[in-house]
Design a protein around this motif. Sequence first.
Motif, PDB file in Angstrom:
ATOM      1  N   GLY A 174      33.161  24.779  25.899  1.00 53.90           N
ATOM      2  CA  GLY A 174      33.603  23.539  26.524  1.00 53.90           C
ATOM      3  C   GLY A 174      34.002  23.729  27.969  1.00 53.90           C
ATOM      4  N   PHE A 175      34.712  24.803  28.262  1.00 54.21           N
ATOM      5  CA  PHE A 175      35.203  25.055  29.615  1.00 54.21           C
ATOM      6  C   PHE A 175      34.051  25.306  30.576  1.00 54.21           C
ATOM      7  CE2 PHE A 175      37.304  27.404  32.988  1.00 54.21           C
ATOM      8  CZ  PHE A 175      38.513  26.736  33.119  1.00 54.21           C
ATOM      9  N   LEU A 176      33.226  26.298  30.247  1.00 52.14           N
ATOM     10  CA  LEU A 176      32.113  26.639  31.133  1.00 52.14           C
ATOM     11  C   LEU A 176      31.042  25.547  31.127  1.00 52.14           C
ATOM     12  CD1 LEU A 176      31.854  30.470  30.411  1.00 52.14           C
ATOM     13  CD2 LEU A 176      32.945  29.328  32.359  1.00 52.14           C
ATOM     14  N   GLY A 177      30.849  24.900  29.990  1.00 50.52           N
ATOM     15  CA  GLY A 177      29.885  23.814  29.905  1.00 50.52           C
ATOM     16  C   GLY A 177      30.276  22.620  30.761  1.00 50.52           C
ATOM     17  N   THR A 178      31.563  22.324  30.824  1.00 46.50           N
ATOM     18  CA  THR A 178      32.034  21.213  31.650  1.00 46.50           C
ATOM     19  C   THR A 178      31.813  21.515  33.129  1.00 46.50           C
ATOM     20  OG1 THR A 178      33.672  20.603  29.988  1.00 46.50           O
ATOM     21  CG2 THR A 178      34.019  19.754  32.222  1.00 46.50           C
ATOM     22  N   ILE A 179      32.121  22.727  33.541  1.00 47.67           N
ATOM     23  CA  ILE A 179      31.886  23.111  34.943  1.00 47.67           C
ATOM     24  C   ILE A 179      30.394  23.036  35.257  1.00 47.67           C
ATOM     25  CG2 ILE A 179      32.000  25.007  36.615  1.00 47.67           C
ATOM     26  CD1 ILE A 179      34.671  25.817  35.257  1.00 47.67           C
ATOM     27  N   ALA A 180      29.561  23.531  34.350  1.00 44.89           N
ATOM     28  CA  ALA A 180      28.110  23.482  34.563  1.00 44.89           C
ATOM     29  C   ALA A 180      27.608  22.040  34.610  1.00 44.89           C
ATOM     30  CB  ALA A 180      27.393  24.264  33.465  1.00 44.89           C
ATOM     31  N   PHE A 196      27.810  38.542  35.374  1.00 46.18           N
ATOM     32  CA  PHE A 196      28.588  37.352  35.724  1.00 46.18           C
ATOM     33  C   PHE A 196      28.892  36.526  34.475  1.00 46.18           C
ATOM     34  CE2 PHE A 196      28.780  32.853  36.902  1.00 46.18           C
ATOM     35  CZ  PHE A 196      29.858  32.880  37.764  1.00 46.18           C
ATOM     36  N   GLN A 197      27.888  36.331  33.628  1.00 46.12           N
ATOM     37  CA  GLN A 197      28.096  35.555  32.402  1.00 46.12           C
ATOM     38  C   GLN A 197      29.110  36.231  31.478  1.00 46.12           C
ATOM     39  OE1 GLN A 197      24.539  34.523  30.287  1.00 46.12           O
ATOM     40  NE2 GLN A 197      23.621  33.499  32.043  1.00 46.12           N
ATOM     41  N   ILE A 198      28.964  37.521  31.286  1.00 46.07           N
ATOM     42  CA  ILE A 198      29.881  38.241  30.396  1.00 46.07           C
ATOM     43  C   ILE A 198      31.309  38.162  30.920  1.00 46.07           C
ATOM     44  CG2 ILE A 198      30.507  40.546  29.556  1.00 46.07           C
ATOM     45  CD1 ILE A 198      27.418  41.099  29.413  1.00 46.07           C
ATOM     46  N   VAL A 199      31.482  38.380  32.225  1.00 52.13           N
ATOM     47  CA  VAL A 199      32.821  38.308  32.819  1.00 52.13           C
ATOM     48  C   VAL A 199      33.392  36.895  32.680  1.00 52.13           C
ATOM     49  CG1 VAL A 199      34.102  38.455  35.004  1.00 52.13           C
ATOM     50  CG2 VAL A 199      32.487  40.260  34.373  1.00 52.13           C
ATOM     51  N   SER A 200      32.563  35.869  32.917  1.00 55.57           N
ATOM     52  CA  SER A 200      33.026  34.481  32.763  1.00 55.57           C
ATOM     53  C   SER A 200      33.481  34.214  31.339  1.00 55.57           C
ATOM     54  CB  SER A 200      31.906  33.499  33.132  1.00 55.57           C
ATOM     55  OG  SER A 200      31.523  33.650  34.455  1.00 55.57           O
ATOM     56  N   PHE A 201      32.670  34.618  30.359  1.00 56.52           N
ATOM     57  CA  PHE A 201      33.023  34.414  28.952  1.00 56.52           C
ATOM     58  C   PHE A 201      34.316  35.139  28.614  1.00 56.52           C
ATOM     59  CE2 PHE A 201      28.235  34.028  27.766  1.00 56.52           C
ATOM     60  CZ  PHE A 201      28.188  32.766  28.328  1.00 56.52           C
ATOM     61  N   LEU A 202      34.430  36.377  29.071  1.00 59.71           N
ATOM     62  CA  LEU A 202      35.633  37.156  28.769  1.00 59.71           C
ATOM     63  C   LEU A 202      36.877  36.542  29.401  1.00 59.71           C
ATOM     64  CD1 LEU A 202      34.324  40.824  29.052  1.00 59.71           C
ATOM     65  CD2 LEU A 202      35.053  39.620  26.975  1.00 59.71           C
ATOM     66  N   LEU A 203      36.786  36.139  30.662  1.00 57.34           N
ATOM     67  CA  LEU A 203      37.953  35.562  31.334  1.00 57.34           C
ATOM     68  C   LEU A 203      38.412  34.273  30.655  1.00 57.34           C
ATOM     69  CD1 LEU A 203      37.126  36.167  35.109  1.00 57.34           C
ATOM     70  CD2 LEU A 203      38.901  37.276  33.727  1.00 57.34           C
ATOM     71  N   VAL A 204      37.469  33.385  30.354  1.00 57.43           N
ATOM     72  CA  VAL A 204      37.855  32.139  29.678  1.00 57.43           C
ATOM     73  C   VAL A 204      38.407  32.459  28.292  1.00 57.43           C
ATOM     74  CG1 VAL A 204      37.025  29.943  28.743  1.00 57.43           C
ATOM     75  CG2 VAL A 204      36.243  30.715  30.987  1.00 57.43           C
ATOM     76  N   GLY A 205      37.775  33.369  27.589  1.00 59.99           N
ATOM     77  CA  GLY A 205      38.249  33.751  26.260  1.00 59.99           C
ATOM     78  C   GLY A 205      39.634  34.361  26.286  1.00 59.99           C
ATOM     79  N   ILE A 206      39.881  35.232  27.246  1.00 60.71           N
ATOM     80  CA  ILE A 206      41.188  35.896  27.356  1.00 60.71           C
ATOM     81  C   ILE A 206      42.283  34.902  27.732  1.00 60.71           C
ATOM     82  CG2 ILE A 206      42.521  37.542  28.751  1.00 60.71           C
ATOM     83  CD1 ILE A 206      39.913  39.280  28.800  1.00 60.71           C
ATOM     84  N   PHE A 207      42.006  34.048  28.731  1.00 62.54           N
ATOM     85  CA  PHE A 207      43.044  33.145  29.223  1.00 62.54           C
ATOM     86  C   PHE A 207      43.242  31.892  28.365  1.00 62.54           C
ATOM     87  CE2 PHE A 207      42.199  35.481  33.213  1.00 62.54           C
ATOM     88  CZ  PHE A 207      43.491  35.912  33.462  1.00 62.54           C
ATOM     89  N   PHE A 208      42.170  31.399  27.749  1.00 65.51           N
ATOM     90  CA  PHE A 208      42.267  30.122  27.045  1.00 65.51           C
ATOM     91  C   PHE A 208      41.871  30.184  25.579  1.00 65.51           C
ATOM     92  CE2 PHE A 208      41.094  28.927  31.510  1.00 65.51           C
ATOM     93  CZ  PHE A 208      42.378  28.600  31.908  1.00 65.51           C
ATOM     94  N   GLY A 209      41.335  31.300  25.139  1.00 66.76           N
ATOM     95  CA  GLY A 209      40.910  31.442  23.752  1.00 66.76           C
ATOM     96  C   GLY A 209      39.405  31.299  23.607  1.00 66.76           C
ATOM     97  N   ALA A 210      38.863  32.015  22.653  1.00 71.53           N
ATOM     98  CA  ALA A 210      37.414  32.025  22.442  1.00 71.53           C
ATOM     99  C   ALA A 210      36.865  30.640  22.130  1.00 71.53           C
ATOM    100  CB  ALA A 210      37.058  33.004  21.324  1.00 71.53           C
ATOM    101  N   SER A 211      37.653  29.793  21.492  1.00 69.28           N
ATOM    102  CA  SER A 211      37.170  28.456  21.132  1.00 69.28           C
ATOM    103  C   SER A 211      36.967  27.554  22.345  1.00 69.28           C
ATOM    104  CB  SER A 211      38.142  27.791  20.154  1.00 69.28           C
ATOM    105  OG  SER A 211      39.397  27.589  20.786  1.00 69.28           O
ATOM    106  N   GLN A 212      37.464  27.958  23.501  1.00 69.86           N
ATOM    107  CA  GLN A 212      37.359  27.134  24.718  1.00 69.86           C
ATOM    108  C   GLN A 212      36.184  27.523  25.615  1.00 69.86           C
ATOM    109  OE1 GLN A 212      39.198  24.448  25.333  1.00 69.86           O
ATOM    110  NE2 GLN A 212      40.304  24.781  23.426  1.00 69.86           N
ATOM    111  N   ILE A 213      35.509  28.630  25.313  1.00 70.17           N
ATOM    112  CA  ILE A 213      34.482  29.151  26.221  1.00 70.17           C
ATOM    113  C   ILE A 213      33.385  28.124  26.474  1.00 70.17           C
ATOM    114  CG2 ILE A 213      32.671  30.892  26.506  1.00 70.17           C
ATOM    115  CD1 ILE A 213      34.536  32.864  25.015  1.00 70.17           C
TER     116      ILE A 213
END
Length: 184
Positions: free
Chosen positions: A63-69, A44-61
């Motif tokens: 901040g994006f997932l941290g904000t949701i958490a 789940f973590q790997i897929v989440s990181f990959l999806l955010v990285g693919i759609f928004f860029g690696a630099s957003q992983i």
Amino acid sequence: MICTNAATRVMYTMAQAGTLPSALKSIHPVHKTPFVAVHVEQIFQIVSFLLVGIFFGASQIFGFLGTIATLAVIVLYVLANFALTTFVRREHRADFNLWQHVMLPVLGTLLLLPVMFVTVWPIPPYPLNLTPYIFVAMMIAGFVVMLVLNVRRPQALAKGSAMLISTVGTEAQAGEAQIKETSA
């Protein structure tokens, strides 16, 4: 690592209650850990990181997932504050203390609300501005799943509740003891 540990223990306990697939309560014969839950969480973590990285860029992983958490943790703690007051008044009325079971939870909630506010206001730049909506969608999806479980397997939710509030001899405690033995 701490997040993985917490998530896998929740999955393990939910599987014991019957609200998640029973494979998640499998304990490794040598290491005595809920290894299937660990693998599912890692995937789940790997897929989440990959999806955010693919759609928004690696630099957003982060901040994006941290904000949701962060939003999830704030909501969880606020709900736990209200649940404490209700639980102690209902189940341990003799132990009820206004300061400990009302004032401190209210104070804790009041201290968390500004953190939630500054997380969403001023509206953060794209893609972080999407996180509150994704969080709310995930909350709604979880609530719908809970309603479906309540209709299809009400005993699983009742068992999960009992496992959370029981203090003596539950399967969860036996499983936790088994897991703790390997952690020591």
